[in-house]
Design a protein around this motif. Structure first.
Motif, PDB file in Angstrom:
ATOM      1  N   ASN A 124      21.231  44.638  12.013  1.00 16.44           N
ATOM      2  CA  ASN A 124      20.077  45.137  12.758  1.00 16.44           C
ATOM      3  C   ASN A 124      19.061  44.031  13.006  1.00 16.44           C
ATOM      4  O   ASN A 124      18.834  43.175  12.143  1.00 16.44           O
ATOM      5  CB  ASN A 124      19.401  46.280  11.999  1.00 16.44           C
ATOM      6  CG  ASN A 124      20.216  47.559  12.016  1.00 16.44           C
ATOM      7  OD1 ASN A 124      21.140  47.705  12.811  1.00 16.44           O
ATOM      8  ND2 ASN A 124      19.871  48.491  11.143  1.00 16.44           N
ATOM      9  N   LYS A 144      21.448  47.599  15.494  1.00 16.82           N
ATOM     10  CA  LYS A 144      20.295  48.129  16.219  1.00 16.82           C
ATOM     11  C   LYS A 144      19.377  46.995  16.660  1.00 16.82           C
ATOM     12  O   LYS A 144      19.116  46.056  15.907  1.00 16.82           O
ATOM     13  CB  LYS A 144      19.521  49.113  15.344  1.00 16.82           C
ATOM     14  CG  LYS A 144      20.257  50.414  15.072  1.00 16.82           C
ATOM     15  CD  LYS A 144      19.384  51.368  14.274  1.00 16.82           C
ATOM     16  CE  LYS A 144      20.104  52.693  14.037  1.00 16.82           C
ATOM     17  NZ  LYS A 144      19.259  53.642  13.259  1.00 16.82           N
ATOM     18  N   ASP A 162      26.799  50.702  15.928  1.00 17.55           N
ATOM     19  CA  ASP A 162      25.534  51.263  16.402  1.00 17.55           C
ATOM     20  C   ASP A 162      24.780  50.165  17.143  1.00 17.55           C
ATOM     21  O   ASP A 162      24.243  49.245  16.527  1.00 17.55           O
ATOM     22  CB  ASP A 162      24.712  51.769  15.220  1.00 17.55           C
ATOM     23  CG  ASP A 162      23.473  52.544  15.670  1.00 17.55           C
ATOM     24  OD1 ASP A 162      23.122  52.455  16.871  1.00 17.55           O
ATOM     25  OD2 ASP A 162      22.858  53.225  14.836  1.00 17.55           O
ATOM     26  N   GLU A 164      22.151  50.696  19.226  1.00 22.21           N
ATOM     27  CA  GLU A 164      20.931  51.311  19.741  1.00 22.21           C
ATOM     28  C   GLU A 164      19.903  50.250  20.117  1.00 22.21           C
ATOM     29  O   GLU A 164      19.664  49.303  19.363  1.00 22.21           O
ATOM     30  CB  GLU A 164      20.329  52.246  18.692  1.00 22.21           C
ATOM     31  CG  GLU A 164      19.073  52.969  19.152  1.00 22.21           C
ATOM     32  CD  GLU A 164      18.505  53.882  18.087  1.00 22.21           C
ATOM     33  OE1 GLU A 164      17.383  54.376  18.277  1.00 22.21           O
ATOM     34  OE2 GLU A 164      19.181  54.098  17.054  1.00 22.21           O
ATOM     35  N   ASN A 165      19.324  50.391  21.310  1.00 19.90           N
ATOM     36  CA  ASN A 165      18.313  49.464  21.830  1.00 19.90           C
ATOM     37  C   ASN A 165      18.855  48.041  21.989  1.00 19.90           C
ATOM     38  O   ASN A 165      18.116  47.056  21.842  1.00 19.90           O
ATOM     39  CB  ASN A 165      17.063  49.447  20.940  1.00 19.90           C
ATOM     40  CG  ASN A 165      16.329  50.776  20.962  1.00 19.90           C
ATOM     41  OD1 ASN A 165      16.303  51.471  21.973  1.00 19.90           O
ATOM     42  ND2 ASN A 165      15.741  51.147  19.830  1.00 19.90           N
ATOM     43  N   ASN A 182      27.354  53.379  19.910  1.00 18.06           N
ATOM     44  CA  ASN A 182      26.110  54.016  20.323  1.00 18.06           C
ATOM     45  C   ASN A 182      25.340  53.060  21.212  1.00 18.06           C
ATOM     46  O   ASN A 182      24.982  51.959  20.783  1.00 18.06           O
ATOM     47  CB  ASN A 182      25.279  54.381  19.088  1.00 18.06           C
ATOM     48  CG  ASN A 182      23.907  54.929  19.452  1.00 18.06           C
ATOM     49  OD1 ASN A 182      23.675  55.396  20.571  1.00 18.06           O
ATOM     50  ND2 ASN A 182      22.980  54.874  18.504  1.00 18.06           N
ATOM     51  N   SER A 184      22.465  54.083  23.015  1.00 20.90           N
ATOM     52  CA  SER A 184      21.181  54.684  23.384  1.00 20.90           C
ATOM     53  C   SER A 184      20.090  53.619  23.442  1.00 20.90           C
ATOM     54  O   SER A 184      20.003  52.740  22.580  1.00 20.90           O
ATOM     55  CB  SER A 184      20.787  55.772  22.378  1.00 20.90           C
ATOM     56  OG  SER A 184      20.655  55.243  21.078  1.00 20.90           O
ATOM     57  N   GLY A 185      19.291  53.668  24.499  1.00 18.96           N
ATOM     58  CA  GLY A 185      18.185  52.733  24.646  1.00 18.96           C
ATOM     59  C   GLY A 185      18.583  51.348  25.107  1.00 18.96           C
ATOM     60  O   GLY A 185      17.787  50.406  25.015  1.00 18.96           O
ATOM     61  N   GLN A 202      28.480  58.298  27.449  1.00 19.99           N
ATOM     62  CA  GLN A 202      27.474  57.235  27.501  1.00 19.99           C
ATOM     63  C   GLN A 202      26.839  57.087  28.881  1.00 19.99           C
ATOM     64  O   GLN A 202      25.885  56.324  29.045  1.00 19.99           O
ATOM     65  CB  GLN A 202      28.114  55.897  27.098  1.00 19.99           C
ATOM     66  CG  GLN A 202      28.574  55.863  25.654  1.00 19.99           C
ATOM     67  CD  GLN A 202      29.487  54.682  25.371  1.00 19.99           C
ATOM     68  OE1 GLN A 202      30.298  54.300  26.213  1.00 19.99           O
ATOM     69  NE2 GLN A 202      29.355  54.094  24.197  1.00 19.99           N
ATOM     70  N   GLU A 205      23.062  57.307  29.208  1.00 20.21           N
ATOM     71  CA  GLU A 205      22.279  56.165  28.752  1.00 20.21           C
ATOM     72  C   GLU A 205      22.299  55.024  29.766  1.00 20.21           C
ATOM     73  O   GLU A 205      21.303  54.320  29.944  1.00 20.21           O
ATOM     74  CB  GLU A 205      22.819  55.658  27.405  1.00 20.21           C
ATOM     75  CG  GLU A 205      22.764  56.674  26.280  1.00 20.21           C
ATOM     76  CD  GLU A 205      21.350  57.048  25.890  1.00 20.21           C
ATOM     77  OE1 GLU A 205      20.431  56.274  26.188  1.00 20.21           O
ATOM     78  OE2 GLU A 205      21.168  58.127  25.287  1.00 20.21           O
TER      79      GLU A 205
END
Length: 224
Positions: A124, A144, A162, A164-165, A182, A184-185, A202, A205
């Protein structure tokens, strides 16, 4: 494009000597080559500069906040290590693995990775910048707010991660299959996403990045 299974992704494994001598990494200073060693349960207190580590295993070693420059990691394994806020600059990694490692906020810059596995790792808030990845597999890991800046790659695989973002700048994702991740963002321009493989789930997104608006329709009351 069909999602490759783990068994179909070929990453060369580290070539380790059968006999490894246990040492303390902190005991080495101004040495150009460290090979056939195992390092366990220690906290690194000095930056690593200008040397080669060959056929080494690191178990529960804390590299957090260490600067690593001009280092060649060849045939190395990192298990349960803390590499948080690690700064990797102008390095080479070949046939090496990271398993169950923490790499929070790590910064990988101008580094070449070849036949590298990240499995069950936490990356992350990390950055991959101006680097070259060849045959790199990132599996079951947290990434992330990962930043991909000016990254060049050949055979880069993400599986069940993951992302994300995720932030993408000047990095073409056309050869990547991110359908099990994932997203998302995600932040990217549409040009960098052309050709990327995603799942139908997806689309919500990714669609806004192409200027597409999605509206819910009540099909029970909708008439053509």
């Amino acid at each position: 494009m069909k999602q490759k299974r783990s068994s179909e992704i070929f990453i060369k494994k580290p070539k380790l000597n059968k006999f490894l001598e246990q040492e303390s990494l902190n005991s080495y200073q101004n040495i150009s080559l460290i090979e056939d060693k195992i390092f366990q349960k220690e906290t690194i207190t000095q930056d690593l500069l200008d040397c080669e580590l060959n056929s080494c295993i690191f178990k529960k070693v804390d590299f957090s906040n260490v600067k690593v420059e001009h280092i060649d990691f060849i045939d190395c394994i990192f298990e349960d290590c803390d590499l948080s806020n690690l700064k990797l600059s102008s390095n080479t990694m070949i046939r090496s693995q990271f398993k169950n490692c923490k790499l929070l906020g790590s910064f990988i810059d101008q580094t070449s990775l070849h036949d590298i596995l990240f499995e069950n790792c936490n990356l992350n808030y990390s950055t991959f910048s101006d680097s070259i990845f060849r045959s790199v597999f990132i599996k079951n890991s947290f990434l992330k707010e990962l930043r991909l800046y000016h990254l060049k790659y050949e055979k880069l695989f993400f599986e069940s991660c993951d992302l994300e973002n995720l932030e993408v700048i000047d990095t073409k994702l056309c050869e990547l299959d991110l359908s099990s991740c994932n997203l998302s963002g995600i932040q990217a321009i549409s040009k960098d996403l052309e050709g990327v493989t995603i799942s139908n789930y997806q689309l919500l997104e990714v669609a806004p990045l192409f200027g597409i608006k999605i509206r819910d329709i009540d099909y029970d009351n909708h008439h053509c």
